[in-house]
Write an enzyme that holds these catalytic residues in place. Structure first.
Site, mmCIF file in Angstrom:
data_model
loop_
_atom_site.group_PDB
_atom_site.id
_atom_site.type_symbol
_atom_site.label_atom_id
_atom_site.label_comp_id
_atom_site.label_asym_id
_atom_site.label_seq_id
_atom_site.Cartn_x
_atom_site.Cartn_y
_atom_site.Cartn_z
ATOM 1 N N CYS A 241 0.848 -1.203 0.000
ATOM 2 C CA CYS A 241 0.000 0.000 0.000
ATOM 3 C C CYS A 241 0.876 1.243 0.000
ATOM 4 O O CYS A 241 1.780 1.361 0.833
ATOM 5 C CB CYS A 241 -0.901 0.026 1.236
ATOM 6 S SG CYS A 241 -2.455 -0.802 0.940
ATOM 7 N N GLU A 322 2.675 5.571 3.133
ATOM 8 C CA GLU A 322 3.130 4.418 3.913
ATOM 9 C C GLU A 322 4.542 4.020 3.460
ATOM 10 O O GLU A 322 5.314 3.461 4.221
ATOM 11 C CB GLU A 322 2.153 3.247 3.726
ATOM 12 C CG GLU A 322 2.550 1.996 4.466
ATOM 13 C CD GLU A 322 1.387 1.045 4.701
ATOM 14 O OE1 GLU A 322 0.263 1.505 4.985
ATOM 15 O OE2 GLU A 322 1.603 -0.171 4.618
HETATM 16 C C1 LIG Z 1 3.337 -7.363 -2.289
HETATM 17 C C2 LIG Z 1 3.540 -6.577 -1.013
HETATM 18 C C3 LIG Z 1 2.665 -6.727 0.046
HETATM 19 C C4 LIG Z 1 2.834 -5.991 1.233
HETATM 20 N N1 LIG Z 1 1.962 -6.176 2.256
HETATM 21 C C5 LIG Z 1 2.141 -5.530 3.430
HETATM 22 C C6 LIG Z 1 1.271 -5.745 4.538
HETATM 23 O O1 LIG Z 1 0.346 -6.535 4.478
HETATM 24 N N2 LIG Z 1 1.510 -5.057 5.679
HETATM 25 C C7 LIG Z 1 2.545 -4.167 5.786
HETATM 26 O O2 LIG Z 1 2.724 -3.579 6.870
HETATM 27 N N3 LIG Z 1 3.397 -3.941 4.763
HETATM 28 C C8 LIG Z 1 3.220 -4.591 3.588
HETATM 29 N N4 LIG Z 1 4.081 -4.379 2.543
HETATM 30 C C9 LIG Z 1 5.159 -3.372 2.672
HETATM 31 C C10 LIG Z 1 6.505 -3.918 3.195
HETATM 32 O O3 LIG Z 1 6.647 -5.298 2.938
HETATM 33 C C11 LIG Z 1 6.695 -3.633 4.686
HETATM 34 O O4 LIG Z 1 6.655 -2.240 4.938
HETATM 35 C C12 LIG Z 1 8.021 -4.171 5.239
HETATM 36 O O5 LIG Z 1 8.080 -3.929 6.618
HETATM 37 C C13 LIG Z 1 9.256 -3.591 4.563
HETATM 38 O O6 LIG Z 1 10.359 -4.397 4.935
HETATM 39 P P1 LIG Z 1 11.713 -4.364 4.093
HETATM 40 O O7 LIG Z 1 12.700 -5.202 4.786
HETATM 41 O O8 LIG Z 1 11.440 -4.719 2.669
HETATM 42 O O9 LIG Z 1 12.071 -2.809 4.215
HETATM 43 P P2 LIG Z 1 12.849 -1.883 3.199
HETATM 44 O O10 LIG Z 1 11.957 -1.458 2.085
HETATM 45 O O11 LIG Z 1 14.134 -2.504 2.817
HETATM 46 O O12 LIG Z 1 13.123 -0.645 4.133
HETATM 47 C C14 LIG Z 1 12.050 0.169 4.565
HETATM 48 C C15 LIG Z 1 12.589 1.224 5.521
HETATM 49 O O13 LIG Z 1 13.054 0.558 6.696
HETATM 50 C C16 LIG Z 1 14.395 0.919 6.930
HETATM 51 N N5 LIG Z 1 15.094 -0.244 7.473
HETATM 52 C C17 LIG Z 1 15.185 -1.481 6.922
HETATM 53 N N6 LIG Z 1 15.938 -2.276 7.706
HETATM 54 C C18 LIG Z 1 16.339 -1.525 8.757
HETATM 55 C C19 LIG Z 1 17.155 -1.769 9.894
HETATM 56 N N7 LIG Z 1 17.743 -2.947 10.094
HETATM 57 N N8 LIG Z 1 17.353 -0.745 10.771
HETATM 58 C C20 LIG Z 1 16.780 0.479 10.578
HETATM 59 N N9 LIG Z 1 16.006 0.757 9.519
HETATM 60 C C21 LIG Z 1 15.794 -0.223 8.616
HETATM 61 C C22 LIG Z 1 14.957 1.288 5.570
HETATM 62 O O14 LIG Z 1 16.111 2.119 5.684
HETATM 63 C C23 LIG Z 1 13.779 1.992 4.948
HETATM 64 O O15 LIG Z 1 13.717 3.326 5.383
HETATM 65 C C24 LIG Z 1 3.930 -5.092 1.347
HETATM 66 C C25 LIG Z 1 4.829 -4.949 0.263
HETATM 67 C C26 LIG Z 1 4.642 -5.679 -0.898
HETATM 68 C C27 LIG Z 1 5.620 -5.530 -2.035
#
Ligand SMILES: Cc1cc2nc3c(=O)[nH]c(=O)nc-3n(C[C@H](O)[C@H](O)[C@H](O)COP(=O)(O)OP(=O)(O)OC[C@H]3O[C@@H](n4cnc5c(N)ncnc54)[C@H](O)[C@@H]3O)c2cc1C
EC number: 1.3.1.98
Length: 328
Positions: A241, A322
């Site tokens: 989202c 978000e």
């Molecule tokens: C198909 C799909 C479905 C999704 N469904 C949901 C859902 O149901 N619910 C939901 O909440 N989200 C959802 N998301 C969004 C996403 O998966 C979440 O927000 C998730 O928490 C992001 O994790 P990431 O490791 O990929 O973060 P990234 O995109 O790699 O990073 C996001 C942010 O977190 C920071 N970050 C990452 N790791 C650290 C760390 N170790 N220390 C400090 N900061 C850090 C990064 O610097 C960046 O600012 C979805 C995404 C997709 C593509």
């Protein structure tokens, strides 16, 4: 330590969008992560940490500084604990038509013995959830199918159905901007819906400790598979989202049957199917933006502006993002 130059970040975002990192490294354990941070600090370079890149829009022009791709992956099951209480956050999840399957699968977690589990921040949740269930450890099944790392989940306060990451987090090991390692209690992140102080503090999460349960393995597996299947139907070349779901007050003011941002963009703003360049608001889920192939960050930003403008003009609504923008 192998720092690389001028590396394309396209493959490190689920969106498959983004320019190159000036400097780039993949780290496989906490020592490597700490070393990489020290390397950048010694050169006064900005530091960007990337989990699975499933919530980050990376600028077409790329990123100046060091991008650290976090592949730390250790999972430790610790002792059981008894007492734990955390702030309860009202969920922003409510279907227009209730999902009887989801209601049937819900169970009372509190009757099962707690167990402490520590995850490195780079742990990839879609795999870890099933590994833990196989060991009889339950709780995270609500987040199955979300392509997140534990670090990304801690940063944003991941939500799945009506559960939040902060329902399970006890504490996190942090590397602060001064280079100190410290332990931060979950309450000190001031969690809310899509909100934590990590967004402003500059702290990096090294590892997290969660309170899970030695719970009903078969039930948890059913939930995990159900959630995984539902998520698989969502557009994968996306960041989930783009905007936050509405607050209870906003939902009430607009007389909406659900706080879902997808519902709002589809039914109230009529923007489902809108396309700019290679990006569009998909038929499947109007809360998402999908890369149809060749989309740029500029295309996505234009779509975001369009949705925001329409929401303001038509409904006097200020939508909140978000996703995270890396636009330096
Ligand atoms: C198909 C799909 C479905 C999704 N469904 C949901 C859902 O149901 N619910 C939901 O909440 N989200 C959802 N998301 C969004 C996403 O998966 C979440 O927000 C998730 O928490 C992001 O994790 P990431 O490791 O990929 O973060 P990234 O995109 O790699 O990073 C996001 C942010 O977190 C920071 N970050 C990452 N790791 C650290 C760390 N170790 N220390 C400090 N900061 C850090 C990064 O610097 C960046 O600012 C979805 C995404 C997709 C593509």
């Amino acid at each position: 330590m192998k720092i690389l130059n001028n590396i394309s970040l396209v493959q490190y975002s689920t969106f498959r969008i983004g320019g190159s990192a000036e400097y780039f490294i993949e780290v496989k354990n906490q020592a490597e992560l700490i070393e990489a941070v020290a390397w950048a600090k010694a050169r006064r370079l900005p530091i960007y940490i990337l989990g699975n890149g499933s919530n980050t829009l990376i600028a077409d022009a790329g990123i100046k500084g060091l991008v650290i791709r976090n592949l730390t992956g250790e999972i430790k099951v610790l002792d059981s604990i008894q007492a734990f209480s955390n702030k309860k956050i009202p969920p922003r999840f409510q279907l227009v038509e209730p999902d009887p399957e989801l209601t049937n699968l819900t169970y009372d977690e509190s009757q099962f013995p707690p167990v402490l589990v520590t995850l490195d921040s780079g742990v990839y949740l879609p795999k870890a959830i099933f590994q833990l269930i196989a060991q009889g450890i339950t709780g995270l099944e609500w987040f199955a199918g979300i392509p997140a790392t534990a670090g990304g989940a801690t940063y944003i306060n991941l939500h799945g159905a009506n559960k939040f990451w902060s329902d399970y987090l006890i504490e996190a090991e942090i590397l602060d901007p001064a280079g100190q390692i410290k332990t931060t209690a979950a309450d000190d992140f001031h969690y809310d819906y899509d909100q934590s102080v990590l967004k402003d503090s500059g702290d990096l999460v090294l590892a997290v400790t969660l309170r899970l349960r030695r719970g009903p393995k078969e039930q948890a597996l059913k939930i995990a598979k159900y959630r995984q299947l539902k998520k698989a139907h969502q557009p994968q070349r996306s960041l989930g989202c783009v905007f936050q779901n509405l607050s209870a007050a906003e939902q009430k003011r607009l007389y909406l049957p659900t706080p879902s941002i997808g519902y709002l963009i589809d039914k109230k703003l009529n923007l489902k199917g809108t396309k700019i360049g290679g990006a569009w608001i998909p038929e499947k889920h109007a809360g998402f933006v999908e890369n149809l192939g060749g989309a740029t960050a500029a295309d996505v930003l234009q779509l975001i502006e369009l949705v925001k403008k329409r929401a303001k003009q038509q409904l006097d609504l200020d939508l909140k993002l978000e996703i995270v923008l890396w636009l330096n």
